[in-house]
Design a protein around this motif. Structure first.
Motif, mmCIF file in Angstrom:
data_model
loop_
_atom_site.group_PDB
_atom_site.id
_atom_site.type_symbol
_atom_site.label_atom_id
_atom_site.label_comp_id
_atom_site.label_asym_id
_atom_site.label_seq_id
_atom_site.Cartn_x
_atom_site.Cartn_y
_atom_site.Cartn_z
ATOM 1 N N PRO A 99 -9.068 -6.173 0.701
ATOM 2 C CA PRO A 99 -8.170 -5.223 -0.074
ATOM 3 C C PRO A 99 -8.849 -4.202 -0.516
ATOM 4 C CG PRO A 99 -9.408 -7.280 -1.374
ATOM 5 C CD PRO A 99 -9.749 -7.225 0.025
ATOM 6 N N PRO A 100 -8.220 -3.151 -0.843
ATOM 7 C CA PRO A 100 -6.508 -3.005 -0.502
ATOM 8 C C PRO A 100 -6.389 -2.209 0.632
ATOM 9 C CG PRO A 100 -7.308 -1.129 -1.786
ATOM 10 C CD PRO A 100 -8.534 -1.927 -1.533
ATOM 11 N N PHE A 101 -7.139 -2.464 1.710
ATOM 12 C CA PHE A 101 -6.848 -1.749 2.783
ATOM 13 C C PHE A 101 -6.057 -2.528 3.989
ATOM 14 C CE2 PHE A 101 -10.733 -0.145 1.148
ATOM 15 C CZ PHE A 101 -10.402 1.147 0.885
ATOM 16 N N SER A 102 -6.275 -3.984 3.929
ATOM 17 C CA SER A 102 -5.624 -4.644 4.961
ATOM 18 C C SER A 102 -4.553 -5.523 4.303
ATOM 19 C CB SER A 102 -6.842 -5.891 5.400
ATOM 20 O OG SER A 102 -6.131 -6.891 6.271
ATOM 21 N N GLU A 103 -3.534 -5.804 5.089
ATOM 22 C CA GLU A 103 -2.256 -6.600 4.783
ATOM 23 C C GLU A 103 -2.249 -7.911 4.925
ATOM 24 O OE1 GLU A 103 0.848 -5.058 7.088
ATOM 25 O OE2 GLU A 103 0.021 -5.497 9.022
ATOM 26 N N LYS A 104 -3.543 -8.312 5.590
ATOM 27 C CA LYS A 104 -3.601 -9.671 5.934
ATOM 28 C C LYS A 104 -4.043 -10.760 4.727
ATOM 29 C CE LYS A 104 -4.719 -8.322 10.536
ATOM 30 N NZ LYS A 104 -5.799 -8.152 11.702
ATOM 31 N N GLU A 144 7.756 -5.137 9.822
ATOM 32 C CA GLU A 144 8.800 -6.049 9.440
ATOM 33 C C GLU A 144 8.401 -6.610 8.229
ATOM 34 O OE1 GLU A 144 9.690 -6.947 14.128
ATOM 35 O OE2 GLU A 144 8.327 -7.850 13.234
ATOM 36 N N HIS A 145 9.127 -7.516 7.574
ATOM 37 C CA HIS A 145 9.131 -7.933 6.199
ATOM 38 C C HIS A 145 7.545 -8.401 5.897
ATOM 39 C CE1 HIS A 145 9.096 -10.971 3.067
ATOM 40 N NE2 HIS A 145 9.911 -10.175 2.458
ATOM 41 N N ARG A 146 7.085 -7.724 4.755
ATOM 42 C CA ARG A 146 5.906 -7.900 4.190
ATOM 43 C C ARG A 146 6.318 -8.817 2.640
ATOM 44 N NH1 ARG A 146 4.953 -7.429 8.853
ATOM 45 N NH2 ARG A 146 3.210 -6.132 9.618
ATOM 46 N N TYR A 147 5.392 -9.584 2.311
ATOM 47 C CA TYR A 147 5.499 -10.430 1.029
ATOM 48 C C TYR A 147 4.958 -9.864 -0.059
ATOM 49 C CZ TYR A 147 7.150 -14.941 3.084
ATOM 50 O OH TYR A 147 7.803 -16.007 3.427
ATOM 51 N N THR A 167 0.391 0.002 4.467
ATOM 52 C CA THR A 167 1.674 -0.003 4.463
ATOM 53 C C THR A 167 2.415 0.942 3.556
ATOM 54 O OG1 THR A 167 1.496 -2.491 4.775
ATOM 55 C CG2 THR A 167 3.713 -1.759 3.851
ATOM 56 N N TRP A 168 1.792 1.353 2.501
ATOM 57 C CA TRP A 168 2.706 2.376 1.531
ATOM 58 C C TRP A 168 2.569 3.700 2.389
ATOM 59 C CZ3 TRP A 168 -0.841 0.648 -3.204
ATOM 60 C CH2 TRP A 168 -0.199 -0.570 -3.664
ATOM 61 N N PHE A 169 1.525 3.906 3.231
ATOM 62 C CA PHE A 169 1.311 5.054 3.739
ATOM 63 C C PHE A 169 2.336 5.407 4.883
ATOM 64 C CE2 PHE A 169 -0.844 7.706 7.071
ATOM 65 C CZ PHE A 169 -1.016 8.890 6.572
ATOM 66 N N LYS A 170 2.831 4.173 5.592
ATOM 67 C CA LYS A 170 3.879 4.178 6.413
ATOM 68 C C LYS A 170 5.263 4.586 5.947
ATOM 69 C CE LYS A 170 1.660 1.219 10.120
ATOM 70 N NZ LYS A 170 1.955 0.008 10.823
ATOM 71 N N HIS A 171 5.387 4.084 4.703
ATOM 72 C CA HIS A 171 6.760 4.376 3.945
ATOM 73 C C HIS A 171 6.708 5.773 3.666
ATOM 74 C CE1 HIS A 171 8.735 0.289 3.699
ATOM 75 N NE2 HIS A 171 7.510 -0.029 3.723
#
Length: 220
Positions: A207-212, A180-183, A163-167
């Motif tokens: 963690p820390p690779f997956s956002e699930k 879309e929104h991530r908590y 997610t950080w890499f996409k930003h």
């Protein structure tokens, strides 16, 4: 800044016959995608480990029956629910003939057609990231209302390198699609509490690779 999902567009999208026809093939069958289903089911089992008295389970949205076979083979009685009739038809085929399949029905997660505390467990996987944050507490309240005690939720969080890499990439190219929104944890606690639930167990995925993140919640 993360974008909010277009809720009505999402609802329409998953009711299209052509979307449902290729859904399993693209998302969850074979190779890497098949392993994601196995992994997610194992996360669910870790979330509910040690719980007693689980019999009647609602899988919402059930989609094309991604977890139907696993739930039934686990010995639970299952109600499948989804807003999409094509999805329900597919899920019904997966569970056809199994005595543990109580039934399946089309309904909206914001208005569930069940009496208070009529189910032992509500499972909601790969759904909430499609729902605007403003709507999620209403859905949590419905889950809490119909469950006798427990709810299992699948959420997406911000503590993920991808997610950080996409930003970072978005700074150099407007073509990069932001999630879309991530908590963050504060937001997650706020929304869960607003829905009449509290988190009792977190099951992280790589963690820390997956956002699930899979949560076991109980009614407050």
């Amino acid at each position: 800044m993360n974008q909010e999902p277009d809720w009505e567009a999402k609802k329409r999208h998953y009711q299209r016959e052509d979307v449902v026809e290729k859904y399993n093939k693209v998302r969850f069958k074979g190779g890497f995608h098949g392993r994601t289903t196995v992994n997610k089911w194992n996360m669910i089992l870790r979330a509910v480990a040690g719980l007693d008295g689980i019999s009647r389970v609602l899988d919402l949205p059930c989609g094309t029956g991604r977890f139907t076979q696993q739930i039934l083979e686990h010995g639970w009685k299952l109600v499948n629910g989804d807003i999409s009739l094509p999805m329900l038809r597919s899920a019904r085929e997966v569970g056809q003939g199994h005595a543990g399949l109580i039934g399946s029905a089309r309904f909206d997660a914001e208005h569930l057609p069940f009496a208070d505390s009529s189910l032992d467990l509500v499972i909601s996987i790969r759904f909430l990231m499609h729902v605007p944050r403003s709507v999620r507490p209403d859905i949590f309240r419905e889950y809490a209302r119909v469950s006798r005690r427990y709810v299992v939720l699948d959420v997406r969080h911000k503590y993920c390198l991808n997610t950080w890499f996409k930003h970072v990439r978005r700074l150099f190219s407007s073509k990069v699609k932001l999630p879309e929104h991530r908590y963050n944890m504060r937001e997650l606690d706020e929304d869960i509490a607003a829905g009449g639930l509290r988190i009792v167990r977190k099951v992280w995925n790589l963690p820390p690779f997956s956002e699930k993140l899979v949560l076991l919640c109980e009614k407050t």
